[in-house]
Scaffold this motif. Structure first.
Motif, PDB file in Angstrom:
ATOM      1  N   ILE A  67       0.863  -1.174   0.000  1.00 40.32           N
ATOM      2  CA  ILE A  67       0.000   0.000   0.000  1.00 40.32           C
ATOM      3  C   ILE A  67       0.900   1.224   0.000  1.00 40.32           C
ATOM      4  O   ILE A  67       1.871   1.291   0.754  1.00 40.32           O
ATOM      5  CB  ILE A  67      -0.896   0.026   1.274  1.00 40.32           C
ATOM      6  CG1 ILE A  67      -1.733  -1.238   1.381  1.00 40.32           C
ATOM      7  CG2 ILE A  67      -1.744   1.297   1.320  1.00 40.32           C
ATOM      8  CD1 ILE A  67      -2.773  -1.410   0.301  1.00 40.32           C
ATOM      9  N   GLY A  68       0.576   2.194  -0.821  1.00 33.76           N
ATOM     10  CA  GLY A  68       1.347   3.431  -0.871  1.00 33.76           C
ATOM     11  C   GLY A  68       0.671   4.504  -0.045  1.00 33.76           C
ATOM     12  O   GLY A  68      -0.553   4.571   0.028  1.00 33.76           O
TER      13      GLY A  68
ATOM     14  N   ILE B 163      -3.978   8.724   0.941  1.00 29.80           N
ATOM     15  CA  ILE B 163      -3.531  10.115   0.876  1.00 29.80           C
ATOM     16  C   ILE B 163      -3.756  10.698   2.260  1.00 29.80           C
ATOM     17  O   ILE B 163      -4.898  10.855   2.698  1.00 29.80           O
ATOM     18  CB  ILE B 163      -4.348  10.938  -0.153  1.00 29.80           C
ATOM     19  CG1 ILE B 163      -4.363  10.264  -1.527  1.00 29.80           C
ATOM     20  CG2 ILE B 163      -3.828  12.367  -0.230  1.00 29.80           C
ATOM     21  CD1 ILE B 163      -3.082  10.294  -2.276  1.00 29.80           C
TER      22      ILE B 163
ATOM     23  N   VAL C 136       0.781   8.718   0.531  1.00 28.84           N
ATOM     24  CA  VAL C 136       1.272  10.042   0.186  1.00 28.84           C
ATOM     25  C   VAL C 136       1.077  10.900   1.423  1.00 28.84           C
ATOM     26  O   VAL C 136      -0.041  11.037   1.929  1.00 28.84           O
ATOM     27  CB  VAL C 136       0.502  10.653  -1.005  1.00 28.84           C
ATOM     28  CG1 VAL C 136       0.987  12.080  -1.278  1.00 28.84           C
ATOM     29  CG2 VAL C 136       0.661   9.783  -2.237  1.00 28.84           C
TER      30      VAL C 136
ATOM     31  N   LEU D 236       2.208  10.178  -6.304  1.00 33.61           N
ATOM     32  CA  LEU D 236       1.385   9.088  -6.826  1.00 33.61           C
ATOM     33  C   LEU D 236       2.062   8.381  -7.988  1.00 33.61           C
ATOM     34  O   LEU D 236       2.036   7.156  -8.075  1.00 33.61           O
ATOM     35  CB  LEU D 236       0.009   9.607  -7.251  1.00 33.61           C
ATOM     36  CG  LEU D 236      -0.955   9.912  -6.110  1.00 33.61           C
ATOM     37  CD1 LEU D 236      -2.158  10.680  -6.622  1.00 33.61           C
ATOM     38  CD2 LEU D 236      -1.376   8.631  -5.423  1.00 33.61           C
TER      39      LEU D 236
ATOM     40  N   VAL E 255      -8.316   4.202  -3.632  1.00 32.98           N
ATOM     41  CA  VAL E 255      -7.721   5.322  -2.908  1.00 32.98           C
ATOM     42  C   VAL E 255      -8.510   5.564  -1.623  1.00 32.98           C
ATOM     43  O   VAL E 255      -9.742   5.583  -1.633  1.00 32.98           O
ATOM     44  CB  VAL E 255      -7.753   6.607  -3.771  1.00 32.98           C
ATOM     45  CG1 VAL E 255      -7.243   7.808  -2.982  1.00 32.98           C
ATOM     46  CG2 VAL E 255      -6.944   6.422  -5.041  1.00 32.98           C
TER      47      VAL E 255
ATOM     48  N   VAL F  42      -3.722   3.153  -2.464  1.00 28.34           N
ATOM     49  CA  VAL F  42      -3.046   4.364  -2.016  1.00 28.34           C
ATOM     50  C   VAL F  42      -3.839   5.018  -0.900  1.00 28.34           C
ATOM     51  O   VAL F  42      -5.070   5.081  -0.953  1.00 28.34           O
ATOM     52  CB  VAL F  42      -2.879   5.371  -3.179  1.00 28.34           C
ATOM     53  CG1 VAL F  42      -2.250   6.667  -2.701  1.00 28.34           C
ATOM     54  CG2 VAL F  42      -2.059   4.779  -4.309  1.00 28.34           C
TER      55      VAL F  42
ATOM     56  N   LEU G  97       4.636   6.052  -6.507  1.00 27.03           N
ATOM     57  CA  LEU G  97       4.041   4.875  -5.858  1.00 27.03           C
ATOM     58  C   LEU G  97       3.447   3.907  -6.882  1.00 27.03           C
ATOM     59  O   LEU G  97       3.622   2.694  -6.776  1.00 27.03           O
ATOM     60  CB  LEU G  97       2.973   5.305  -4.851  1.00 27.03           C
ATOM     61  CG  LEU G  97       3.510   6.029  -3.619  1.00 27.03           C
ATOM     62  CD1 LEU G  97       2.355   6.615  -2.807  1.00 27.03           C
ATOM     63  CD2 LEU G  97       4.363   5.103  -2.767  1.00 27.03           C
ATOM     64  N   LEU G  98       2.743   4.430  -7.874  1.00 24.59           N
ATOM     65  CA  LEU G  98       2.149   3.571  -8.900  1.00 24.59           C
ATOM     66  C   LEU G  98       3.235   2.866  -9.707  1.00 24.59           C
ATOM     67  O   LEU G  98       3.062   1.717 -10.116  1.00 24.59           O
ATOM     68  CB  LEU G  98       1.209   4.371  -9.795  1.00 24.59           C
ATOM     69  CG  LEU G  98      -0.042   4.903  -9.093  1.00 24.59           C
ATOM     70  CD1 LEU G  98      -0.795   5.865 -10.007  1.00 24.59           C
ATOM     71  CD2 LEU G  98      -0.936   3.777  -8.621  1.00 24.59           C
TER      72      LEU G  98
ATOM     73  N   VAL H  55       2.022  -0.432  -6.331  1.00 25.07           N
ATOM     74  CA  VAL H  55       1.180  -0.548  -5.142  1.00 25.07           C
ATOM     75  C   VAL H  55      -0.228  -0.997  -5.517  1.00 25.07           C
ATOM     76  O   VAL H  55      -0.713  -0.719  -6.615  1.00 25.07           O
ATOM     77  CB  VAL H  55       1.132   0.772  -4.334  1.00 25.07           C
ATOM     78  CG1 VAL H  55       2.507   1.138  -3.802  1.00 25.07           C
ATOM     79  CG2 VAL H  55       0.541   1.901  -5.149  1.00 25.07           C
TER      80      VAL H  55
END
Length: 180
Positions: free
Chosen positions: A74-75, A134, A77, A121, A151, A132, A124-125, A129
């Motif tokens: 999982i990313g 945020i 931001v 993003l 997201v 995401v 990360l993409l 991932v």
């Protein structure tokens, strides 16, 4: 025994085929045991797990990602800050994703950078991932952002085009539960 790293000159990292050989089973059986699938006898499961422990076997996440097309990561931001609030959110998110077998990838932005979220993003993409989070306050002027993964936005979101967008705006407890 917990073996975290190999000392210099030790044999190569054990593979699932090595576990299968030691346990006297097929590689597919090792896969079934490690993926906690049913239809494996208790005796076979024990032999495989014992062999894996004896060899110090660890799953190769890169190989799993290639086979499944998913990175189980999982990313996040986040605003590049060491302040208590953002740092504690990040720690909570990391613990939650680790508990369910995922890893966390972080991309920090710089305050006042209008392209920071899109750049984070993109990074990360590019790492593949599966979703995401945020967790940054969104500044004015951010246009439509399009991504191909789910997201979760903690706070006021910019406009997202994504397969699924979840927004959590109230209470730290709700934010933590929504993040997990």
């Amino acid at each position: 025994m917990t073996r975290l790293a190999r000392p210099g000159g030790s044999p190569p990292t054990p593979r699932s085929v090595d576990v299968a050989r030691l346990a006297g089973v097929s590689q597919k059986t090792v896969s079934r045991v490690l993926n906690d699938e049913q239809y494996v006898s208790a005796d076979v499961r024990r032999r495989v797990l014992d062999a894996a422990a004896e060899l110090g076997y660890r799953r190769n996440q890169a190989a799993r990602a290639l086979a499944s097309g998913r990175t189980r990561s999982i990313g996040v931001v986040t605003l590049g800050s060491a302040l208590y609030g953002p740092a504690s959110w990040l720690m909570g998110i990391e613990r939650a994703v680790r508990e369910v077998g995922y890893t966390l990838r972080v991309a920090a932005t710089i305050e006042g950078d209008p392209g920071g979220i899109a750049s984070a993003l993109t990074s990360l993409l590019g790492q593949g991932v599966d979703g995401v989070v945020i967790s940054e306050p969104i500044d004015e002027g951010v246009g439509l952002i399009s991504v191909d993964v789910p997201v979760l936005v903690l706070g006021a979101p910019p406009t997202f085009a994504a397969p699924q967008v979840v927004t959590a705006r109230v209470g730290a407890g709700r934010l933590a539960r929504a993040a997990t």
